[in-house]
Design a protein around this motif. Structure first.
Motif, PDB file in Angstrom:
ATOM      1  N   ALA A 207      39.354  78.487  39.436  1.00 45.32           N
ATOM      2  CA  ALA A 207      40.667  78.329  38.802  1.00 45.32           C
ATOM      3  C   ALA A 207      41.725  77.919  39.815  1.00 45.32           C
ATOM      4  O   ALA A 207      42.603  77.101  39.514  1.00 45.32           O
ATOM      5  CB  ALA A 207      41.072  79.632  38.114  1.00 45.32           C
ATOM      6  N   MET A 208      41.656  78.472  41.030  1.00 45.66           N
ATOM      7  CA  MET A 208      42.669  78.168  42.036  1.00 45.66           C
ATOM      8  C   MET A 208      42.446  76.825  42.705  1.00 45.66           C
ATOM      9  O   MET A 208      43.395  76.066  42.941  1.00 45.66           O
ATOM     10  CB  MET A 208      42.698  79.274  43.099  1.00 45.66           C
ATOM     11  N   TYR A 209      41.188  76.514  43.024  1.00 42.86           N
ATOM     12  CA  TYR A 209      40.939  75.389  43.915  1.00 42.86           C
ATOM     13  C   TYR A 209      39.945  74.364  43.392  1.00 42.86           C
ATOM     14  O   TYR A 209      39.609  73.405  44.092  1.00 42.86           O
ATOM     15  CB  TYR A 209      40.428  75.922  45.266  1.00 42.86           C
ATOM     16  N   GLY A 210      39.474  74.551  42.174  1.00 43.71           N
ATOM     17  CA  GLY A 210      38.539  73.609  41.587  1.00 43.71           C
ATOM     18  C   GLY A 210      39.219  72.672  40.603  1.00 43.71           C
ATOM     19  O   GLY A 210      40.349  72.254  40.796  1.00 43.71           O
ATOM     20  N   GLY A 211      38.510  72.336  39.531  1.00 48.34           N
ATOM     21  CA  GLY A 211      39.072  71.450  38.531  1.00 48.34           C
ATOM     22  C   GLY A 211      38.855  69.981  38.863  1.00 48.34           C
ATOM     23  O   GLY A 211      38.333  69.622  39.914  1.00 48.34           O
ATOM     24  N   PRO A 212      39.294  69.100  37.970  1.00 46.31           N
ATOM     25  CA  PRO A 212      38.995  67.662  38.108  1.00 46.31           C
ATOM     26  C   PRO A 212      39.664  66.984  39.291  1.00 46.31           C
ATOM     27  O   PRO A 212      39.210  65.926  39.722  1.00 46.31           O
ATOM     28  CB  PRO A 212      39.489  67.075  36.781  1.00 46.31           C
ATOM     29  N   ASP A 213      40.749  67.544  39.813  1.00 43.55           N
ATOM     30  CA  ASP A 213      41.460  66.899  40.919  1.00 43.55           C
ATOM     31  C   ASP A 213      41.000  67.370  42.298  1.00 43.55           C
ATOM     32  O   ASP A 213      41.467  66.854  43.312  1.00 43.55           O
ATOM     33  CB  ASP A 213      42.967  67.149  40.785  1.00 43.55           C
ATOM     34  N   ALA A 214      40.100  68.319  42.351  1.00 45.46           N
ATOM     35  CA  ALA A 214      39.628  68.829  43.634  1.00 45.46           C
ATOM     36  C   ALA A 214      38.603  67.874  44.239  1.00 45.46           C
ATOM     37  O   ALA A 214      37.874  67.187  43.522  1.00 45.46           O
ATOM     38  CB  ALA A 214      39.001  70.212  43.455  1.00 45.46           C
ATOM     39  N   ILE A 215      38.547  67.843  45.568  1.00 44.97           N
ATOM     40  CA  ILE A 215      37.559  66.991  46.229  1.00 44.97           C
ATOM     41  C   ILE A 215      36.145  67.486  45.936  1.00 44.97           C
ATOM     42  O   ILE A 215      35.189  66.705  45.913  1.00 44.97           O
ATOM     43  CB  ILE A 215      37.818  66.906  47.747  1.00 44.97           C
ATOM     44  N   ILE A 216      36.004  68.797  45.695  1.00 46.24           N
ATOM     45  CA  ILE A 216      34.750  69.357  45.194  1.00 46.24           C
ATOM     46  C   ILE A 216      35.097  70.541  44.305  1.00 46.24           C
ATOM     47  O   ILE A 216      35.969  71.350  44.642  1.00 46.24           O
ATOM     48  CB  ILE A 216      33.808  69.773  46.350  1.00 46.24           C
ATOM     49  N   ASN A 217      34.446  70.617  43.150  1.00 48.78           N
ATOM     50  CA  ASN A 217      34.667  71.745  42.255  1.00 48.78           C
ATOM     51  C   ASN A 217      33.342  72.459  42.012  1.00 48.78           C
ATOM     52  O   ASN A 217      32.302  72.085  42.555  1.00 48.78           O
ATOM     53  CB  ASN A 217      35.320  71.297  40.937  1.00 48.78           C
ATOM     54  N   ARG A 218      33.399  73.500  41.201  1.00 50.99           N
ATOM     55  CA  ARG A 218      32.201  74.323  41.022  1.00 50.99           C
ATOM     56  C   ARG A 218      31.049  73.539  40.407  1.00 50.99           C
ATOM     57  O   ARG A 218      29.900  73.663  40.864  1.00 50.99           O
ATOM     58  CB  ARG A 218      32.532  75.550  40.154  1.00 50.99           C
ATOM     59  N   ALA A 219      31.341  72.703  39.413  1.00 54.47           N
ATOM     60  CA  ALA A 219      30.269  71.949  38.764  1.00 54.47           C
ATOM     61  C   ALA A 219      29.553  71.037  39.757  1.00 54.47           C
ATOM     62  O   ALA A 219      28.313  70.946  39.771  1.00 54.47           O
ATOM     63  CB  ALA A 219      30.834  71.134  37.603  1.00 54.47           C
ATOM     64  N   GLU A 220      30.321  70.360  40.612  1.00 53.55           N
ATOM     65  CA  GLU A 220      29.708  69.481  41.595  1.00 53.55           C
ATOM     66  C   GLU A 220      28.906  70.282  42.617  1.00 53.55           C
ATOM     67  O   GLU A 220      27.776  69.906  42.973  1.00 53.55           O
ATOM     68  CB  GLU A 220      30.774  68.644  42.305  1.00 53.55           C
ATOM     69  N   ALA A 221      29.481  71.381  43.086  1.00 53.63           N
ATOM     70  CA  ALA A 221      28.782  72.213  44.061  1.00 53.63           C
ATOM     71  C   ALA A 221      27.465  72.731  43.490  1.00 53.63           C
ATOM     72  O   ALA A 221      26.428  72.728  44.175  1.00 53.63           O
ATOM     73  CB  ALA A 221      29.669  73.377  44.493  1.00 53.63           C
ATOM     74  N   LEU A 222      27.472  73.152  42.230  1.00 56.70           N
ATOM     75  CA  LEU A 222      26.251  73.669  41.617  1.00 56.70           C
ATOM     76  C   LEU A 222      25.202  72.573  41.444  1.00 56.70           C
ATOM     77  O   LEU A 222      23.994  72.835  41.517  1.00 56.70           O
ATOM     78  CB  LEU A 222      26.571  74.325  40.271  1.00 56.70           C
ATOM     79  N   THR A 223      25.645  71.331  41.243  1.00 62.71           N
ATOM     80  CA  THR A 223      24.705  70.216  41.189  1.00 62.71           C
ATOM     81  C   THR A 223      23.995  70.046  42.524  1.00 62.71           C
ATOM     82  O   THR A 223      22.771  69.835  42.583  1.00 62.71           O
ATOM     83  CB  THR A 223      25.434  68.915  40.817  1.00 62.71           C
ATOM     84  N   TYR A 224      24.765  70.141  43.605  1.00 63.52           N
ATOM     85  CA  TYR A 224      24.156  70.019  44.930  1.00 63.52           C
ATOM     86  C   TYR A 224      23.169  71.151  45.198  1.00 63.52           C
ATOM     87  O   TYR A 224      22.093  70.930  45.763  1.00 63.52           O
ATOM     88  CB  TYR A 224      25.234  69.991  46.012  1.00 63.52           C
ATOM     89  N   TRP A 225      23.547  72.360  44.814  1.00 60.75           N
ATOM     90  CA  TRP A 225      22.632  73.481  45.007  1.00 60.75           C
ATOM     91  C   TRP A 225      21.366  73.293  44.175  1.00 60.75           C
ATOM     92  O   TRP A 225      20.258  73.604  44.640  1.00 60.75           O
ATOM     93  CB  TRP A 225      23.311  74.803  44.638  1.00 60.75           C
ATOM     94  N   ALA A 226      21.509  72.779  42.955  1.00 60.52           N
ATOM     95  CA  ALA A 226      20.336  72.524  42.119  1.00 60.52           C
ATOM     96  C   ALA A 226      19.437  71.463  42.744  1.00 60.52           C
ATOM     97  O   ALA A 226      18.204  71.525  42.630  1.00 60.52           O
ATOM     98  CB  ALA A 226      20.774  72.095  40.720  1.00 60.52           C
ATOM     99  N   ASN A 227      20.042  70.495  43.420  1.00 57.47           N
ATOM    100  CA  ASN A 227      19.244  69.494  44.133  1.00 57.47           C
ATOM    101  C   ASN A 227      18.432  70.117  45.260  1.00 57.47           C
ATOM    102  O   ASN A 227      17.288  69.719  45.505  1.00 57.47           O
ATOM    103  CB  ASN A 227      20.157  68.415  44.719  1.00 57.47           C
ATOM    104  N   TYR A 228      19.040  71.070  45.953  1.00 55.38           N
ATOM    105  CA  TYR A 228      18.437  71.645  47.166  1.00 55.38           C
ATOM    106  C   TYR A 228      17.399  72.706  46.860  1.00 55.38           C
ATOM    107  O   TYR A 228      16.311  72.720  47.447  1.00 55.38           O
ATOM    108  CB  TYR A 228      19.544  72.221  48.031  1.00 55.38           C
TER     109      TYR A 228
END
Length: 329
Positions: A207-228
């Motif tokens: 809520a504080m630092y994610g969302g569509p305007d962040a350079i990385i948000n939770r959804a993107e980070a979780l995609t990377y973790w799912a890749n790894y």
């Protein structure tokens, strides 16, 4: 820690705006096949790796390790001896993106500012290489370096590990692997730039630092973790997510943390664990900075400050010199 994206440092805001503009030349990132996404990322990041210090020598080699071959890039700065201390650098990119090229200037900056050889590793990316393939290869290379470093001008008694984001994770995980096989004496210290040590990101930080305007948000980070990771069970594996690890015996660690960053949560928690388990740790939170902010070094005083703080830490432990970055618990 409270705040939102409106509190970004002006230079970092400009960095993000320029990248957003450069992305206009490409389709939406999420719509691109992985090979095209990697190519686009390389092009968008290319401007940020230009310039910086010249090296006395930059060479690439293919090294055969016990876990397989790996390509390395060696930066030797001017004015160092024949057997110099070395930093093994692991680039970020969510285990999925980026390369030696995207992080070339950063590696040269550390080489010049700290007065040491920097070795970048072209480790295999995910999802093609799932956990622990990259970690196995990085660990095997570190063992190779300890046994064979003199042939590339390395003082085997003075070796550090460093990385940003996923590279920070891999640096710590490599130390854990080495400790558990009785070879942690190889590593003198570890530098982590906004490392990610757990796959969990809380609702509060999103809520504080994610969302569509962040350079990385939770959804993107979780995609990377799912890749790894191979599956949810790996998220509790201490070699994959070191926040869950027994950290006793690790060498001194410096955590550089970006304030306005969903990944900061795991770095802050990891710092507390290091303190609790008796590891020598320095932490510095960069106010107004977001994930990847160090890449903005050509336009950002805040990025240069972070690089110089990291270089000072390396000089202290590998070369000799003062280290006065403040601990911010």
């Amino acid at each position: 820690m409270t705040g939102d994206l409106a509190r970004l440092d002006p230079d970092i805001r400009r960095f993000l705006a320029i990248m957003k503009q450069d992305w206009q030349a490409f389709p939406d990132f999420d719509s691109l096949p992985l090979n095209e996404a990697r190519s686009a990322v390389e092009q968008v990041r290319a401007r940020w790796s230009k310039g910086g210090p010249d090296m006395a020598e930059t060479i690439e080699r293919d090294i055969r390790t016990a876990a397989g071959p790996i390509r390395i890039r060696i930066h030797r700065p001017h004015g160092i001896g024949l057997e110099a201390p070395a930093l093994v650098y692991l680039h970020g990119g969510g285990f999925t993106l980026f390369s030696l090229d995207t992080h070339d200037r950063l590696m040269r900056e550390y080489a010049a500012r700290a007065g040491l050889i920097v070795i970048g590793l072209d480790y295999p990316l995910s999802p093609e290489a799932k956990f622990p393939v990259a970690l196995d290869l990085i660990t095997a290379f570190t063992l190779w370096l300890a046994d064979n470093g003199r042939e590339i001008g390395i003082d085997r008694e003075r070796i550090a590990l460093a990385g940003d984001s996923a590279g920070g994770n891999l640096s710590i995980a490599t130390c854990l692997r080495l400790r558990d096989i009785g070879r942690l004496d190889i590593v003198t210290c570890v530098l982590s730039n906004y490392g990610g040590f757990s796959s969990h990101i809380s609702d509060e930080f999103e809520a504080m630092y994610g969302g569509p305007d962040a350079i990385i948000n939770r959804a993107e980070a979780l995609t990377y973790w799912a890749n790894y990771l191979n599956g949810p069970g790996d998220a509790k594996d201490p070699y994959a997510c070191p926040l869950h690890a027994d950290l006793h015996g690790l060498p001194p660690v410096f955590l550089i943390i970006a304030e306005i960053d969903v990944v900061a949560e795991s770095s802050l928690l990891f710092g507390r664990e290091l303190v609790r388990q008796g590891v020598e740790v320095t932490q510095k939170v960069f106010r107004g900075a977001t994930h990847s902010f160090i890449e903005a070094m050509s336009i950002s005083a805040l990025a240069i400050e972070a690089i110089e703080d990291g270089a000072r830490f390396l000089r202290t432990h590998l070369v000799g010199g003062s280290h006065d970055a403040k601990r911010l618990d």
